[in-house]
Motif scaffolding. Structure first.
Motif, PDB file in Angstrom:
ATOM      1  N   TRP A  12       0.838  -1.206   0.000  1.00 26.15           N
ATOM      2  CA  TRP A  12       0.000   0.000   0.000  1.00 26.15           C
ATOM      3  C   TRP A  12       0.870   1.253   0.000  1.00 26.15           C
ATOM      4  O   TRP A  12       0.616   2.191  -0.753  1.00 26.15           O
ATOM      5  N   ILE A  13       1.931   1.260   0.833  1.00 27.85           N
ATOM      6  CA  ILE A  13       2.836   2.417   0.890  1.00 27.85           C
ATOM      7  C   ILE A  13       3.509   2.623  -0.460  1.00 27.85           C
ATOM      8  O   ILE A  13       3.611   3.748  -0.952  1.00 27.85           O
ATOM      9  N   LYS A  14       3.982   1.557  -1.087  1.00 23.34           N
ATOM     10  CA  LYS A  14       4.623   1.670  -2.402  1.00 23.34           C
ATOM     11  C   LYS A  14       3.665   2.277  -3.430  1.00 23.34           C
ATOM     12  O   LYS A  14       4.038   3.162  -4.198  1.00 23.34           O
ATOM     13  N   ALA A  15       2.438   1.794  -3.447  1.00 28.54           N
ATOM     14  CA  ALA A  15       1.453   2.296  -4.413  1.00 28.54           C
ATOM     15  C   ALA A  15       1.133   3.766  -4.155  1.00 28.54           C
ATOM     16  O   ALA A  15       1.063   4.564  -5.090  1.00 28.54           O
ATOM     17  N   MET A  16       0.957   4.128  -2.903  1.00 21.43           N
ATOM     18  CA  MET A  16       0.658   5.524  -2.570  1.00 21.43           C
ATOM     19  C   MET A  16       1.829   6.428  -2.918  1.00 21.43           C
ATOM     20  O   MET A  16       1.652   7.513  -3.473  1.00 21.43           O
ATOM     21  N   ASP A  17       3.050   5.992  -2.611  1.00 25.13           N
ATOM     22  CA  ASP A  17       4.226   6.809  -2.918  1.00 25.13           C
ATOM     23  C   ASP A  17       4.375   6.990  -4.422  1.00 25.13           C
ATOM     24  O   ASP A  17       4.723   8.069  -4.890  1.00 25.13           O
ATOM     25  N   THR A  18       4.075   5.963  -5.197  1.00 23.83           N
ATOM     26  CA  THR A  18       4.137   6.075  -6.658  1.00 23.83           C
ATOM     27  C   THR A  18       3.178   7.146  -7.156  1.00 23.83           C
ATOM     28  O   THR A  18       3.530   7.963  -8.010  1.00 23.83           O
ATOM     29  N   ASN A  19       1.979   7.170  -6.601  1.00 21.61           N
ATOM     30  CA  ASN A  19       1.009   8.198  -6.992  1.00 21.61           C
ATOM     31  C   ASN A  19       1.467   9.592  -6.584  1.00 21.61           C
ATOM     32  O   ASN A  19       1.301  10.549  -7.346  1.00 21.61           O
ATOM     33  N   PHE A  29       6.754   7.612   6.297  1.00 22.28           N
ATOM     34  CA  PHE A  29       6.011   7.183   7.472  1.00 22.28           C
ATOM     35  C   PHE A  29       6.952   6.706   8.558  1.00 22.28           C
ATOM     36  O   PHE A  29       8.090   6.324   8.298  1.00 22.28           O
ATOM     37  N   LYS A  30       6.470   6.760   9.795  1.00 18.89           N
ATOM     38  CA  LYS A  30       7.161   6.207  10.958  1.00 18.89           C
ATOM     39  C   LYS A  30       6.106   5.511  11.804  1.00 18.89           C
ATOM     40  O   LYS A  30       4.990   6.001  11.931  1.00 18.89           O
ATOM     41  N   ILE A  31       6.462   4.373  12.376  1.00 14.12           N
ATOM     42  CA  ILE A  31       5.548   3.633  13.231  1.00 14.12           C
ATOM     43  C   ILE A  31       6.039   3.763  14.664  1.00 14.12           C
ATOM     44  O   ILE A  31       7.210   3.524  14.951  1.00 14.12           O
ATOM     45  N   HIS A  32       5.137   4.178  15.537  1.00 14.33           N
ATOM     46  CA  HIS A  32       5.482   4.309  16.947  1.00 14.33           C
ATOM     47  C   HIS A  32       4.284   3.904  17.794  1.00 14.33           C
ATOM     48  O   HIS A  32       3.229   4.541  17.724  1.00 14.33           O
ATOM     49  N   ASP A  33       4.438   2.844  18.551  1.00 19.58           N
ATOM     50  CA  ASP A  33       3.407   2.394  19.489  1.00 19.58           C
ATOM     51  C   ASP A  33       2.050   2.228  18.811  1.00 19.58           C
ATOM     52  O   ASP A  33       1.053   2.815  19.215  1.00 19.58           O
ATOM     53  N   ARG A  34       2.028   1.436  17.720  1.00 17.21           N
ATOM     54  CA  ARG A  34       0.802   1.130  16.955  1.00 17.21           C
ATOM     55  C   ARG A  34       0.143   2.365  16.374  1.00 17.21           C
ATOM     56  O   ARG A  34      -1.053   2.385  16.107  1.00 17.21           O
ATOM     57  N   GLU A  35       0.918   3.407  16.170  1.00 14.85           N
ATOM     58  CA  GLU A  35       0.405   4.593  15.500  1.00 14.85           C
ATOM     59  C   GLU A  35       1.353   4.912  14.351  1.00 14.85           C
ATOM     60  O   GLU A  35       2.565   4.921  14.534  1.00 14.85           O
ATOM     61  N   VAL A  36       0.795   5.123  13.190  1.00 11.90           N
ATOM     62  CA  VAL A  36       1.600   5.413  12.004  1.00 11.90           C
ATOM     63  C   VAL A  36       1.533   6.913  11.747  1.00 11.90           C
ATOM     64  O   VAL A  36       0.457   7.485  11.624  1.00 11.90           O
ATOM     65  N   HIS A  37       2.702   7.548  11.679  1.00 13.27           N
ATOM     66  CA  HIS A  37       2.804   8.977  11.413  1.00 13.27           C
ATOM     67  C   HIS A  37       3.256   9.153   9.956  1.00 13.27           C
ATOM     68  O   HIS A  37       4.310   8.654   9.574  1.00 13.27           O
ATOM     69  N   PHE A  38       2.455   9.829   9.170  1.00 11.94           N
ATOM     70  CA  PHE A  38       2.738  10.044   7.757  1.00 11.94           C
ATOM     71  C   PHE A  38       3.160  11.492   7.530  1.00 11.94           C
ATOM     72  O   PHE A  38       2.706  12.392   8.237  1.00 11.94           O
ATOM     73  N   ALA A  39       3.991  11.692   6.527  1.00 11.69           N
ATOM     74  CA  ALA A  39       4.360  13.038   6.103  1.00 11.69           C
ATOM     75  C   ALA A  39       4.411  13.054   4.584  1.00 11.69           C
ATOM     76  O   ALA A  39       4.956  12.142   3.958  1.00 11.69           O
ATOM     77  N   VAL A  40       3.827  14.073   3.989  1.00 19.73           N
ATOM     78  CA  VAL A  40       3.899  14.273   2.550  1.00 19.73           C
ATOM     79  C   VAL A  40       4.892  15.402   2.327  1.00 19.73           C
ATOM     80  O   VAL A  40       4.738  16.489   2.885  1.00 19.73           O
ATOM     81  N   LYS A  41       5.932  15.127   1.536  1.00 20.03           N
ATOM     82  CA  LYS A  41       6.997  16.107   1.328  1.00 20.03           C
ATOM     83  C   LYS A  41       7.201  16.387  -0.149  1.00 20.03           C
ATOM     84  O   LYS A  41       6.955  15.529  -0.993  1.00 20.03           O
ATOM     85  N   GLU A  42       7.680  17.602  -0.433  1.00 17.43           N
ATOM     86  CA  GLU A  42       8.078  17.944  -1.801  1.00 17.43           C
ATOM     87  C   GLU A  42       9.415  17.279  -2.078  1.00 17.43           C
ATOM     88  O   GLU A  42      10.310  17.297  -1.235  1.00 17.43           O
ATOM     89  N   THR A  68      13.735   0.863   2.854  1.00 21.73           N
ATOM     90  CA  THR A  68      14.643   1.945   2.516  1.00 21.73           C
ATOM     91  C   THR A  68      13.958   2.833   1.491  1.00 21.73           C
ATOM     92  O   THR A  68      13.040   2.390   0.794  1.00 21.73           O
ATOM     93  N   PRO A  69      14.392   4.068   1.354  1.00 24.14           N
ATOM     94  CA  PRO A  69      13.806   4.925   0.319  1.00 24.14           C
ATOM     95  C   PRO A  69      13.921   4.313  -1.078  1.00 24.14           C
ATOM     96  O   PRO A  69      13.040   4.456  -1.900  1.00 24.14           O
ATOM     97  N   ASP A  70      15.017   3.589  -1.335  1.00 27.02           N
ATOM     98  CA  ASP A  70      15.183   2.941  -2.641  1.00 27.02           C
ATOM     99  C   ASP A  70      14.152   1.847  -2.850  1.00 27.02           C
ATOM    100  O   ASP A  70      13.662   1.646  -3.949  1.00 27.02           O
ATOM    101  N   ALA A  71      13.812   1.128  -1.789  1.00 26.78           N
ATOM    102  CA  ALA A  71      12.808   0.066  -1.897  1.00 26.78           C
ATOM    103  C   ALA A  71      11.440   0.649  -2.214  1.00 26.78           C
ATOM    104  O   ALA A  71      10.682   0.086  -2.998  1.00 26.78           O
ATOM    105  N   VAL A  72      11.121   1.783  -1.616  1.00 31.05           N
ATOM    106  CA  VAL A  72       9.836   2.423  -1.885  1.00 31.05           C
ATOM    107  C   VAL A  72       9.808   2.933  -3.320  1.00 31.05           C
ATOM    108  O   VAL A  72       8.817   2.803  -4.024  1.00 31.05           O
ATOM    109  N   ALA A  73      10.918   3.496  -3.780  1.00 30.82           N
ATOM    110  CA  ALA A  73      10.980   4.047  -5.134  1.00 30.82           C
ATOM    111  C   ALA A  73      11.088   2.953  -6.193  1.00 30.82           C
ATOM    112  O   ALA A  73      10.927   3.222  -7.380  1.00 30.82           O
TER     113      ALA A  73
END
Length: 77
Positions: A12-19, A29-42, A68-73
């Motif tokens: 899901w993360i890969k597909a969203m990042d591609t879009n 994203f970062k996962i901390h204590d069953r909470e996922v923190h997302f950031a959209v960056k330029e 890794t960022p390369d894996a997502v890309a």
């Protein structure tokens, strides 16, 4: 949600990042204590455009979805 697991989360993360990359943005994203923190960056400036968080009842640890960022890309080494 019963079929949502760390592997499906990665997909899901890969597909969203591609879009997002189609419009010169990236999703992190970062996962901390069953909470996922997302950031959209330029991509060019690295400026954070939007931040949000979502909690989950799905049990998984940070190590289950380490990417890794390369894996997502989709860059192959």
């Amino acid at each position: 949600m019963s079929t949502f697991n760390p592997e499906r989360f990665k997909e899901w993360i890969k597909a969203m990042d591609t879009n997002f990359r189609k419009v010169a943005l990236t999703l992190t994203f970062k996962i901390h204590d069953r909470e996922v923190h997302f950031a959209v960056k330029e991509i060019r400036s690295g400026r954070t455009v939007f931040k949000f968080a979502s909690s989950t009842y799905v049990r998984f640890d940070d190590r289950d979805v380490v990417m890794t960022p390369d894996a997502v890309a989709g860059v192959k080494m």
